[in-house]
Write a protein that holds these residues in place. Structure first.
Motif, PDB file in Angstrom:
ATOM      1  N   TYR A   1       0.943  -1.131   0.177  1.00  0.00           N
ATOM      2  CA  TYR A   1      -0.101   0.101  -0.144  1.00  0.00           C
ATOM      3  C   TYR A   1       0.866   1.298  -0.030  1.00  0.00           C
ATOM      4  O   TYR A   1       1.982   1.218   0.305  1.00  0.00           O
ATOM      5  CB  TYR A   1      -0.900   0.186   1.280  1.00  0.00           C
ATOM      6  CG  TYR A   1      -1.964  -0.762   1.450  1.00  0.00           C
ATOM      7  CD1 TYR A   1      -1.816  -2.258   1.562  1.00  0.00           C
ATOM      8  CD2 TYR A   1      -3.469  -0.732   0.929  1.00  0.00           C
ATOM      9  CE1 TYR A   1      -2.785  -3.053   1.728  1.00  0.00           C
ATOM     10  CE2 TYR A   1      -4.211  -1.419   0.970  1.00  0.00           C
ATOM     11  CZ  TYR A   1      -4.196  -2.586   1.383  1.00  0.00           C
ATOM     12  OH  TYR A   1      -5.138  -3.606   1.327  1.00  0.00           O
TER      13      TYR A   1
ATOM     14  N   GLN B   1       0.739   5.371   1.223  1.00  0.00           N
ATOM     15  CA  GLN B   1      -0.081   6.192   2.038  1.00  0.00           C
ATOM     16  C   GLN B   1       0.216   7.664   1.849  1.00  0.00           C
ATOM     17  O   GLN B   1       1.359   8.025   1.790  1.00  0.00           O
ATOM     18  CB  GLN B   1       0.159   6.110   3.548  1.00  0.00           C
ATOM     19  CG  GLN B   1      -0.722   7.125   4.391  1.00  0.00           C
ATOM     20  CD  GLN B   1      -0.281   6.820   5.965  1.00  0.00           C
ATOM     21  OE1 GLN B   1       0.613   6.091   6.385  1.00  0.00           O
ATOM     22  NE2 GLN B   1      -1.143   7.470   6.881  1.00  0.00           N
TER      23      GLN B   1
ATOM     24  N   GLY C   1      -4.324  12.732   3.684  1.00  0.00           N
ATOM     25  CA  GLY C   1      -5.514  12.898   3.165  1.00  0.00           C
ATOM     26  C   GLY C   1      -6.320  11.791   2.196  1.00  0.00           C
ATOM     27  O   GLY C   1      -7.397  12.171   1.938  1.00  0.00           O
ATOM     28  N   MET C   2      -5.424  10.961   2.029  1.00  0.00           N
ATOM     29  CA  MET C   2      -6.176   9.778   1.183  1.00  0.00           C
ATOM     30  C   MET C   2      -6.189   8.378   1.683  1.00  0.00           C
ATOM     31  O   MET C   2      -6.529   7.384   0.886  1.00  0.00           O
ATOM     32  CB  MET C   2      -5.253   9.822  -0.136  1.00  0.00           C
ATOM     33  CG  MET C   2      -5.479  11.262  -0.974  1.00  0.00           C
ATOM     34  SD  MET C   2      -4.720  11.037  -2.404  1.00  0.00           S
ATOM     35  CE  MET C   2      -5.838  10.228  -3.268  1.00  0.00           C
ATOM     36  N   GLY C   3      -5.827   8.208   3.047  1.00  0.00           N
ATOM     37  CA  GLY C   3      -5.517   6.926   3.591  1.00  0.00           C
ATOM     38  C   GLY C   3      -4.639   6.077   2.732  1.00  0.00           C
ATOM     39  O   GLY C   3      -3.719   6.581   2.440  1.00  0.00           O
ATOM     40  N   LEU C   4      -4.707   4.752   2.778  1.00  0.00           N
ATOM     41  CA  LEU C   4      -3.912   3.853   2.233  1.00  0.00           C
ATOM     42  C   LEU C   4      -4.505   3.229   0.910  1.00  0.00           C
ATOM     43  O   LEU C   4      -5.757   3.106   0.856  1.00  0.00           O
ATOM     44  CB  LEU C   4      -3.367   2.573   3.153  1.00  0.00           C
ATOM     45  CG  LEU C   4      -2.465   3.019   4.180  1.00  0.00           C
ATOM     46  CD1 LEU C   4      -3.261   3.678   5.366  1.00  0.00           C
ATOM     47  CD2 LEU C   4      -1.881   1.677   4.558  1.00  0.00           C
TER      48      LEU C   4
ATOM     49  N   LEU D   1      -4.176   0.393  -2.301  1.00  0.00           N
ATOM     50  CA  LEU D   1      -3.338  -0.877  -2.490  1.00  0.00           C
ATOM     51  C   LEU D   1      -2.719  -0.794  -3.757  1.00  0.00           C
ATOM     52  O   LEU D   1      -3.534  -0.401  -5.021  1.00  0.00           O
ATOM     53  CB  LEU D   1      -4.625  -2.087  -2.793  1.00  0.00           C
ATOM     54  CG  LEU D   1      -4.013  -3.348  -3.086  1.00  0.00           C
ATOM     55  CD1 LEU D   1      -3.101  -3.928  -2.134  1.00  0.00           C
ATOM     56  CD2 LEU D   1      -5.217  -4.280  -3.641  1.00  0.00           C
TER      57      LEU D   1
ATOM     58  N   GLY E   1      -3.337  -3.876  -8.070  1.00  0.00           N
ATOM     59  CA  GLY E   1      -4.330  -3.416  -6.982  1.00  0.00           C
ATOM     60  C   GLY E   1      -4.725  -2.101  -7.683  1.00  0.00           C
ATOM     61  O   GLY E   1      -4.974  -2.110  -8.813  1.00  0.00           O
ATOM     62  N   GLU E   2      -5.020  -0.886  -6.927  1.00  0.00           N
ATOM     63  CA  GLU E   2      -5.712   0.086  -7.456  1.00  0.00           C
ATOM     64  C   GLU E   2      -4.816   0.946  -8.061  1.00  0.00           C
ATOM     65  O   GLU E   2      -5.394   1.590  -8.849  1.00  0.00           O
ATOM     66  CB  GLU E   2      -6.369   0.864  -5.690  1.00  0.00           C
ATOM     67  CG  GLU E   2      -7.250   2.060  -6.435  1.00  0.00           C
ATOM     68  CD  GLU E   2      -7.823   2.403  -4.873  1.00  0.00           C
ATOM     69  OE1 GLU E   2      -7.474   1.891  -3.723  1.00  0.00           O
ATOM     70  OE2 GLU E   2      -8.376   3.654  -4.876  1.00  0.00           O
TER      71      GLU E   2
ATOM     72  N   PHE F   1       3.922   0.861   2.685  1.00  0.00           N
ATOM     73  CA  PHE F   1       3.549  -0.216   3.775  1.00  0.00           C
ATOM     74  C   PHE F   1       3.395  -1.569   3.043  1.00  0.00           C
ATOM     75  O   PHE F   1       2.555  -1.604   1.961  1.00  0.00           O
ATOM     76  CB  PHE F   1       2.184   0.114   4.393  1.00  0.00           C
ATOM     77  CG  PHE F   1       2.484   1.293   5.375  1.00  0.00           C
ATOM     78  CD1 PHE F   1       2.131   2.608   5.304  1.00  0.00           C
ATOM     79  CD2 PHE F   1       3.120   0.971   6.863  1.00  0.00           C
ATOM     80  CE1 PHE F   1       2.167   3.459   6.189  1.00  0.00           C
ATOM     81  CE2 PHE F   1       3.469   2.120   7.481  1.00  0.00           C
ATOM     82  CZ  PHE F   1       2.663   3.278   7.120  1.00  0.00           C
TER      83      PHE F   1
ATOM     84  N   PHE G   1       0.779  -5.267   9.292  1.00  0.00           N
ATOM     85  CA  PHE G   1       1.776  -3.896   8.467  1.00  0.00           C
ATOM     86  C   PHE G   1       3.024  -4.197   9.033  1.00  0.00           C
ATOM     87  O   PHE G   1       3.325  -4.359  10.128  1.00  0.00           O
ATOM     88  CB  PHE G   1       0.942  -2.762   8.505  1.00  0.00           C
ATOM     89  CG  PHE G   1      -0.262  -2.734   7.540  1.00  0.00           C
ATOM     90  CD1 PHE G   1      -1.642  -2.970   7.932  1.00  0.00           C
ATOM     91  CD2 PHE G   1      -0.255  -2.139   6.546  1.00  0.00           C
ATOM     92  CE1 PHE G   1      -2.689  -2.940   7.117  1.00  0.00           C
ATOM     93  CE2 PHE G   1      -1.354  -2.008   5.543  1.00  0.00           C
ATOM     94  CZ  PHE G   1      -2.643  -2.366   5.921  1.00  0.00           C
ATOM     95  N   GLY G   2       3.912  -3.707   8.084  1.00  0.00           N
ATOM     96  CA  GLY G   2       5.304  -3.674   8.249  1.00  0.00           C
ATOM     97  C   GLY G   2       5.570  -2.024   8.764  1.00  0.00           C
ATOM     98  O   GLY G   2       4.577  -1.472   8.891  1.00  0.00           O
ATOM     99  N   PRO G   3       6.726  -1.658   9.321  1.00  0.00           N
ATOM    100  CA  PRO G   3       6.727  -0.453   9.747  1.00  0.00           C
ATOM    101  C   PRO G   3       6.788   0.799   8.837  1.00  0.00           C
ATOM    102  O   PRO G   3       6.826   1.935   9.265  1.00  0.00           O
ATOM    103  CB  PRO G   3       8.177  -0.376  10.303  1.00  0.00           C
ATOM    104  CG  PRO G   3       8.851  -1.435   9.701  1.00  0.00           C
ATOM    105  CD  PRO G   3       7.906  -2.276   9.192  1.00  0.00           C
TER     106      PRO G   3
END
Lengths: 114, 117
Positions: free
Chosen positions: A35, A37, A40-43, A45, A58-59, A90, A105-107
């Protein structure tokens, strides 16, 4: 268990450079995903894999490649970096593919493209 | 298409106040899962809860509680007696059976919660 690990934590690239973001998990999870990030758009894919040797888009897949040669590793390749790819990336995994499983999720990797 | 809306961009409270984070979702599927994740200042994403579409029971875990209402397509998250350590970005996410990307999570934009001492 280390869980999901990502390297590097930070990276600065010049426009046009290529690089690989590494992701590994030691939980024997079948499903892995990437993903990005953005504020303002979240995460969103980018690519995902339901098992070794199987990947899909993905997206927002443009400009990125993935491969999954082992269960543990799922690297993300930027072919020719662009400023629009400045983001936090991520990697995530879940035990099985499917909508019902929580993802771990990873760091994250913070990437800046100048 | 799936969509998750977290209308509250930022919330600021004083310690010990209760705070509710709103989440509204859209999906055409009758079978889906809803999730909440916490992203503290250190940046990692921490899984908090998963709820399936057939289970409308509210859930409580310590100071955290979740209210799932299918009639209003909402899955709200309440922190009781907030603490400074609750300061983080909170994401609501949806995963449904109809998507072509197995396990794809559709995230809301996130709510930044700041708890002041």
């Amino acid at each position: 268990n280390a869980g999901v690990t990502q390297t590097p934590k930070f990276q600065v690239l010049k426009t046009g450079q290529s690089m690989t973001l590494q992701c590994a998990q030691d939980m024997n999870h079948e499903y892995m995903s990437w993903y990005r990030q953005d504020p303002g758009m979240g995460l969103r894919l980018i690519h995902y894999s339901v098992g070794a040797g199987i990947t899909d888009q993905g997206e927002v897949p443009n400009g990125y490649n993935v491969s999954r040669s082992t269960t543990e590793d799922f690297p993300l390749r930027l072919l020719s970096a662009a400023p629009s790819q400045t983001s936090v990336y991520f990697c995530a995994s879940s035990i099985f593919p499917g909508y019902s499983y929580e993802q771990y999720f990873g760091p994250g990797t913070r990437l800046t493209v100048t | 298409a799936q969509k998750v809306t977290q209308a509250q961009t930022e919330i600021s409270v004083v310690e010990k106040e209760d705070v509710t984070l709103d989440c509204v979702y859209e999906t055409r599927d009758t079978t889906y899962y809803l999730f909440w994740y916490k992203q503290p200042p250190s940046g990692e994403l921490v899984f908090l809860i998963r709820r399936n579409s057939f289970d409308e029971q509210n859930e409580i875990s310590g100071r955290y509680s979740w209210n799932f209402q299918k009639s209003t397509s909402s899955f709200n998250f309440t922190i009781t007696a907030s603490q400074v350590v609750d300061s983080a970005v909170y994401f609501c996410a949806l995963s449904d059976a109809g998507g072509t990307s197995y396990g794809k999570l559709t995230f809301g934009q996130g709510t930044i919660l700041t708890v002041h001492p």
